[in-house]
Write an enzyme that holds these catalytic residues in place. Structure first.
Site, PDB file in Angstrom:
ATOM      1  CB  SER A 182       6.858  -1.257   1.557  1.00 22.20           C
ATOM      2  OG  SER A 182       6.095  -0.746   2.617  1.00 22.20           O
TER       3      SER A 182
HETATM    4  N1  SAH Z   1       6.261  -1.684   7.385  1.00 17.82           N
HETATM    5  C1  SAH Z   1       5.391  -2.763   6.961  1.00 17.82           C
HETATM    6  C2  SAH Z   1       4.351  -2.356   5.950  1.00 17.82           C
HETATM    7  C3  SAH Z   1       3.414  -1.369   6.488  1.00 17.82           C
HETATM    8  S1  SAH Z   1       1.755  -1.425   5.883  1.00 17.82           S
HETATM    9  C4  SAH Z   1       6.190  -3.946   6.441  1.00 17.82           C
HETATM   10  O1  SAH Z   1       7.422  -3.875   6.370  1.00 17.82           O
HETATM   11  O2  SAH Z   1       5.570  -4.969   6.132  1.00 17.82           O
HETATM   12  C5  SAH Z   1       1.130  -0.239   7.027  1.00 17.82           C
HETATM   13  C6  SAH Z   1       0.823  -0.820   8.378  1.00 17.82           C
HETATM   14  O3  SAH Z   1       0.493   0.285   9.229  1.00 17.82           O
HETATM   15  C7  SAH Z   1      -0.401  -1.728   8.378  1.00 17.82           C
HETATM   16  O4  SAH Z   1      -0.062  -2.966   8.925  1.00 17.82           O
HETATM   17  C8  SAH Z   1      -1.415  -0.967   9.239  1.00 17.82           C
HETATM   18  O5  SAH Z   1      -2.253  -1.818   9.991  1.00 17.82           O
HETATM   19  C9  SAH Z   1      -0.502  -0.142  10.123  1.00 17.82           C
HETATM   20  N2  SAH Z   1      -1.121   1.048  10.726  1.00 17.82           N
HETATM   21  C10 SAH Z   1      -2.007   1.908  10.168  1.00 17.82           C
HETATM   22  N3  SAH Z   1      -2.327   2.874  11.040  1.00 17.82           N
HETATM   23  C11 SAH Z   1      -1.621   2.638  12.180  1.00 17.82           C
HETATM   24  C12 SAH Z   1      -1.545   3.279  13.457  1.00 17.82           C
HETATM   25  N4  SAH Z   1      -2.250   4.367  13.754  1.00 17.82           N
HETATM   26  N5  SAH Z   1      -0.731   2.750  14.385  1.00 17.82           N
HETATM   27  C13 SAH Z   1      -0.002   1.633  14.127  1.00 17.82           C
HETATM   28  N6  SAH Z   1      -0.040   0.971  12.948  1.00 17.82           N
HETATM   29  C14 SAH Z   1      -0.845   1.463  11.980  1.00 17.82           C
END
Ligand code: SAH
Length: 216
Positions: A63
């Site tokens: 992000s």
């Molecule tokens: N917080 C992260 C950025 C998040 S991007 C950072 O600091 O880099 C969103 C992430 O959520 C992705 O890696 C995606 O694979 C994950 N994601 C999506 N659906 C999910 C679920 N149901 N359970 C766990 N992770 C999930």
């Protein structure tokens, strides 16, 4: 001793967060302390201190720093809090949270991302973070309840199974809205009268998808 030159963008990093309205000193200090360049793809290191989201492995994103700081500030963290993060991604947000609370459980559905985030967090000494390969829509019963929950992937609705994990007085923050396009950051607070809902700002996140990813 060699003089380590900081990239000029790192120097304006704090300033731009302050200018955009981040005022919580502890949050600003955590943003200063955690090296974002460790969490981006090697080819993007030069852009790590810009206020923009960047691509990471598995088609996901790290992000934008302002959004990380803003969501963190909205959680009003205290040192004893147990925090759940859904969507570990690079591990950057988890590292920021780890400086401000007691324990972070961060769940990621891609094994590649979970493994590399875990390794980075260990190397940085963030030893109050546990990264779990799993599905944020299906949190293990044994994980218990949380003082704070941060969802970092777009949900069309916040499932009740998630809000039920909030301790009394607990706060959940999540981007809620359609998977394509813009979502609204929603803050839910568990009060005696029930869940209090506040819409904050518009954001764009990658979708939250059910199940552990079959691809690595
Ligand atoms: N917080 C992260 C950025 C998040 S991007 C950072 O600091 O880099 C969103 C992430 O959520 C992705 O890696 C995606 O694979 C994950 N994601 C999506 N659906 C999910 C679920 N149901 N359970 C766990 N992770 C999930």
């Amino acid at each position: 001793m060699p003089i380590v030159q900081e990239p000029p963008e790192k120097m304006t990093f704090q300033l731009s967060l302050r200018r955009r309205g981040i005022s919580d000193q502890a949050v600003l200090r955590a943003m200063e302390a955690i090296p974002r360049d460790v969490f981006v793809e090697p080819a993007d290191r030069a852009y790590a201190w810009r206020d923009s989201a960047l691509g990471i492995a598995c088609g996901q994103t790290i992000s934008q720093p302002f959004v990380v700081a803003y969501m963190t500030e909205q959680l009003q963290l205290q040192k004893h809090h147990r925090v759940l993060e859904i969507g570990t991604g690079s591990g950057y947000q988890a590292a920021i949270l780890s400086r401000l609370c007691g324990h972070v459980l961060s769940i990621e559905r891609y094994r590649t991302l979970a493994d590399s985030a875990r390794a980075r967090l260990e190397k940085l000494g963030c030893n109050n973070v546990e990264v779990l390969l799993g599905d944020g829509f299906d949190i293990p019963a044994g994980a218990g309840n949380f003082d704070r929950i941060m969802v970092t992937a777009a949900m069309e609705l916040v499932p009740e199974a998630l809000t039920q994990r909030l301790e009394p007085g607990g706060i959940l923050i999540a981007p809620v809205g359609p998977h394509q396009g813009t979502q609204t950051l929603i803050r839910l607070t568990r009060t005696e009268a029930g869940l209090e809902r506040k819409a904050l700002v518009d954001v764009r996140f990658v979708p939250a998808l059910p199940g552990i990813a079959r691809e690595l």
